[in-house]
Design an enzyme around this catalytic site. Structure first.
Site, PDB file in Angstrom:
ATOM      1  N   GLY A  54       0.819  -1.198   0.000  1.00 24.75           N
ATOM      2  CA  GLY A  54       0.000   0.000   0.000  1.00 24.75           C
ATOM      3  C   GLY A  54       0.854   1.250   0.000  1.00 24.75           C
ATOM      4  O   GLY A  54       1.953   1.261   0.558  1.00 24.75           O
ATOM      5  N   SER A  55       0.377   2.313  -0.646  1.00 25.96           N
ATOM      6  CA  SER A  55       1.081   3.592  -0.586  1.00 25.96           C
ATOM      7  C   SER A  55       0.866   4.233   0.780  1.00 25.96           C
ATOM      8  O   SER A  55       0.065   3.772   1.578  1.00 25.96           O
ATOM      9  CB  SER A  55       0.577   4.518  -1.698  1.00 25.96           C
ATOM     10  OG  SER A  55       0.973   4.017  -2.957  1.00 25.96           O
ATOM     11  N   GLY A  56       1.615   5.304   1.045  1.00 19.77           N
ATOM     12  CA  GLY A  56       1.504   5.986   2.323  1.00 19.77           C
ATOM     13  C   GLY A  56       2.660   5.680   3.258  1.00 19.77           C
ATOM     14  O   GLY A  56       2.723   6.219   4.361  1.00 19.77           O
ATOM     15  N   HIS A  57       3.575   4.800   2.797  1.00 22.50           N
ATOM     16  CA  HIS A  57       4.734   4.445   3.629  1.00 22.50           C
ATOM     17  C   HIS A  57       6.036   4.973   3.024  1.00 22.50           C
ATOM     18  O   HIS A  57       7.116   4.480   3.339  1.00 22.50           O
ATOM     19  CB  HIS A  57       4.819   2.930   3.786  1.00 22.50           C
ATOM     20  CG  HIS A  57       3.560   2.303   4.275  1.00 22.50           C
ATOM     21  ND1 HIS A  57       3.008   2.633   5.486  1.00 22.50           N
ATOM     22  CD2 HIS A  57       2.717   1.396   3.714  1.00 22.50           C
ATOM     23  CE1 HIS A  57       1.882   1.944   5.658  1.00 22.50           C
ATOM     24  NE2 HIS A  57       1.687   1.190   4.585  1.00 22.50           N
ATOM     25  N   LYS A 105       5.790  -7.756   2.738  1.00 20.37           N
ATOM     26  CA  LYS A 105       5.461  -7.494   4.142  1.00 20.37           C
ATOM     27  C   LYS A 105       4.253  -8.353   4.518  1.00 20.37           C
ATOM     28  O   LYS A 105       3.319  -8.493   3.730  1.00 20.37           O
ATOM     29  CB  LYS A 105       5.140  -6.001   4.351  1.00 20.37           C
ATOM     30  CG  LYS A 105       6.287  -5.076   3.954  1.00 20.37           C
ATOM     31  CD  LYS A 105       6.130  -3.651   4.483  1.00 20.37           C
ATOM     32  CE  LYS A 105       4.938  -2.895   3.943  1.00 20.37           C
ATOM     33  NZ  LYS A 105       4.884  -2.788   2.459  1.00 20.37           N
ATOM     34  N   ASP A 110      -1.390  -8.387   0.873  1.00 18.22           N
ATOM     35  CA  ASP A 110      -0.108  -8.426   0.169  1.00 18.22           C
ATOM     36  C   ASP A 110       0.311  -9.865  -0.116  1.00 18.22           C
ATOM     37  O   ASP A 110       0.752 -10.201  -1.216  1.00 18.22           O
ATOM     38  CB  ASP A 110       0.993  -7.737   0.981  1.00 18.22           C
ATOM     39  CG  ASP A 110       0.779  -6.239   1.146  1.00 18.22           C
ATOM     40  OD1 ASP A 110      -0.348  -5.854   1.521  1.00 18.22           O
ATOM     41  OD2 ASP A 110       1.699  -5.454   0.891  1.00 18.22           O
ATOM     42  N   HIS A 219      -0.161   1.102   9.722  1.00 19.35           N
ATOM     43  CA  HIS A 219      -1.427   1.630   9.212  1.00 19.35           C
ATOM     44  C   HIS A 219      -2.248   2.214  10.345  1.00 19.35           C
ATOM     45  O   HIS A 219      -3.441   2.438  10.209  1.00 19.35           O
ATOM     46  CB  HIS A 219      -2.238   0.529   8.538  1.00 19.35           C
ATOM     47  CG  HIS A 219      -1.461  -0.241   7.540  1.00 19.35           C
ATOM     48  ND1 HIS A 219      -0.789  -1.393   7.852  1.00 19.35           N
ATOM     49  CD2 HIS A 219      -1.217   0.004   6.233  1.00 19.35           C
ATOM     50  CE1 HIS A 219      -0.166  -1.841   6.761  1.00 19.35           C
ATOM     51  NE2 HIS A 219      -0.399  -1.009   5.777  1.00 19.35           N
TER      52      HIS A 219
END
Lengths: 331, 331
Positions: A54-57, A105, A110, A219
């Site tokens: 996921g994006s945001g990391h 991860k 995922d 998250h």
């Protein structure tokens, strides 16, 4: 919600487009489906390394594409796994004839999507191996996964496996090194504030003015406990001691110490945490042989930090030291 | 106020101590008075470069100490100029026999204290020149200074002058390059939120839930105007257009584009800003020849960003590309 974005539905595309323009010497951005590959990919005769999530990391994972680290990064929507129809083409795009390692991860989405993508790639004749990163000692199961979560230790797996691929190891060899790093790295984090996912528009959880969450996930998923705000040294001890214990670290060992910012924490505070984590390691007779301090695996604008410790051996130390040339890590 | 600190009165000392431990291969931390010098300083036969200023803008300046950049950084208290009795010893400590350049952001306290320190060093037989950085086009005078403020353009001055010193230029030559960079760099920033100085304990200003401050200073001092929250592209235009106009940029020119995070902004948002700033430059016929995106000159945990444009020539481009080995910038 105040964010420097145009539209929650376009933030990942626009951000990755900007990333590609800023780092055109290192990477190429492919669209439909969206993924980022190392400039010049595939590198013939080299095992390819693919990660994603996921994006945001950010800078995870696109910031680690380049010489000595990843060959491709596959960004999903914010805090959402990328789909097999992005991961599979990225896998094929970086196969240089010696197979591809997926670094995943441990989140349920995922794991499933990389597994499907590996099958698709296999059907195209590309051998894929997978290493799972589950370094977070905070909780056993959580909102997004069964088993331990993969957090900042992922960076160490990507760097060291990337160096092994760069020196020419075969797929089994690169996978073995990646597994060894994954088996020897542990992390734990703390949140002082929540973050807001753009398409949600409101903070992912609530913390009062004097509460913090020990063992937070990347998250914002719940950790071990909520406790009153405390001095940095005390908080650092609550993160570092479980990490050291879980690793079973003893006197005479050498480690890499990574103090990672969650995105909204000043660098000055990260170094205060680093100072104390190092004291605690040294008090146990452990030598901090390598260090990294900064925003490496983030949760948007969350305030907080995590402590990651990797037990080093001679080979992983030398692979850590090997040249790397990516947007977010280079030496 | 929730911060990863132990005591507002000790945060700078503890943070710099942690910094020194994490980067012992690059720097040495001296205490009483507190400053950071490049490992192996002084470098004989090389012009020394010293910068400094209030803490809270990390990685500026200590993060830029090392090969190809600064020889010493002098941190003041949070948002408070360092005193001459710290700057002068740092200056003497990095004199390799060819004099020292002071790189000073244009704030009244910094200017006065570096001036006094230069006199003290001169009395000890060390020649000092000073270059003033005042790249912020937002306002002419502000809370902390007469004339324009020095902000993220400082990084470009330090990098390029550092490379000139490293290749062996004499003091007049290094100062001339530094002046040329300072004359050709402009910046403007925006705040989405305020930051909290530890010893103050409350935010330095108030913004409502849908207000932003265009032209913010790096201490949260007022900018040009408060406006309602807007899409990133629109905000980026309000930052980039004044910068391009003030530089008098025309078609065919080459620039460095730096999109700088103020400390609390996710990397994904910085790349959205970068994308639009680059479009605006290209629409004017300007080539973005070099890029940098990240948290380089911050205001603690402030949310926001600044756009910096440096007009490049062949020499400054090649000095920008020259090797640099510091905690926060290396290639």
């Amino acid at each position: 919600m105040k964010k420097l974005i145009n539209d929650p539905a376009r933030v990942v595309d626009e951000s990755v487009e900007g990333f590609g323009l800023a780092h055109a010497d290192l990477v190429t951005v492919r669209t439909d489906p969206l993924y980022v590959v190392r400039a010049g990919a595939p590198i013939q005769g080299k095992v390819g390394l693919v990660s994603g999530g996921g994006s945001g990391h950010e800078p995870l994972h696109a910031g680690y594409v380049g010489l000595g680290m990843l060959d491709a990064a596959v960004p999903g929507a914010m805090f959402t796994s990328p789909t097999p129809d992005s991961i599979a083409p990225a896998t094929l795009a970086v196969d240089g004839g010696r197979g591809v390692l997926h670094i995943v991860k441990n989140y349920t989405g995922d794991v499933l999507n990389f597994e499907t993508a590996a099958e698709l790639a296999d059907a195209e004749g590309v051998e894929v191996r997978t290493v799972l990163v589950n370094d977070d000692v905070a909780v056993e199961d959580s909102l997004y996964t069964a088993g331990r979560r993969g957090v900042a230790g992922t960076l160490a797996v990507e760097k060291i496996a990337g160096a092994a691929a760069e020196r020419g190891d075969d797929l089994a060899g690169v996978a073995a090194v990646a597994e060894r790093v994954a088996a020897n790295v542990r992390s734990m984090g703390v949140a002082l504030s929540a973050c807001t996912v753009p398409h949600a528009g409101t903070p992912s959880f609530d913390l009062t003015e004097d509460e913090i969450e020990i063992g937070i996930g990347i998250h914002g998923e719940p950790g071990r406990r909520r406790v009153p705000m405390a001095p940095a040294d005390e908080i650092t001890e609550q993160l570092t001691t479980p990490v050291m214990d879980d690793l079973g670290l003893g006197g005479g060992e050498q480690v890499l110490l990574l103090v990672n910012g969650m995105g909204g924490t000043p660098a000055s505070e990260l170094y205060v945490v680093y100072r104390r984590a190092r004291q605690l390691l040294e008090a146990r007779g452990v030598t901090v042989a390598r260090s990294l301090v900064g925003n490496y695996v983030t949760s948007l604008e969350m305030q907080g930090a995590s402590v990651t410790v990797l037990r080093l051996d001679a080979e992983t130390t030398s692979l850590w030291d090997a040249p790397v040339r990516t947007a977010a890590l280079r030496w």
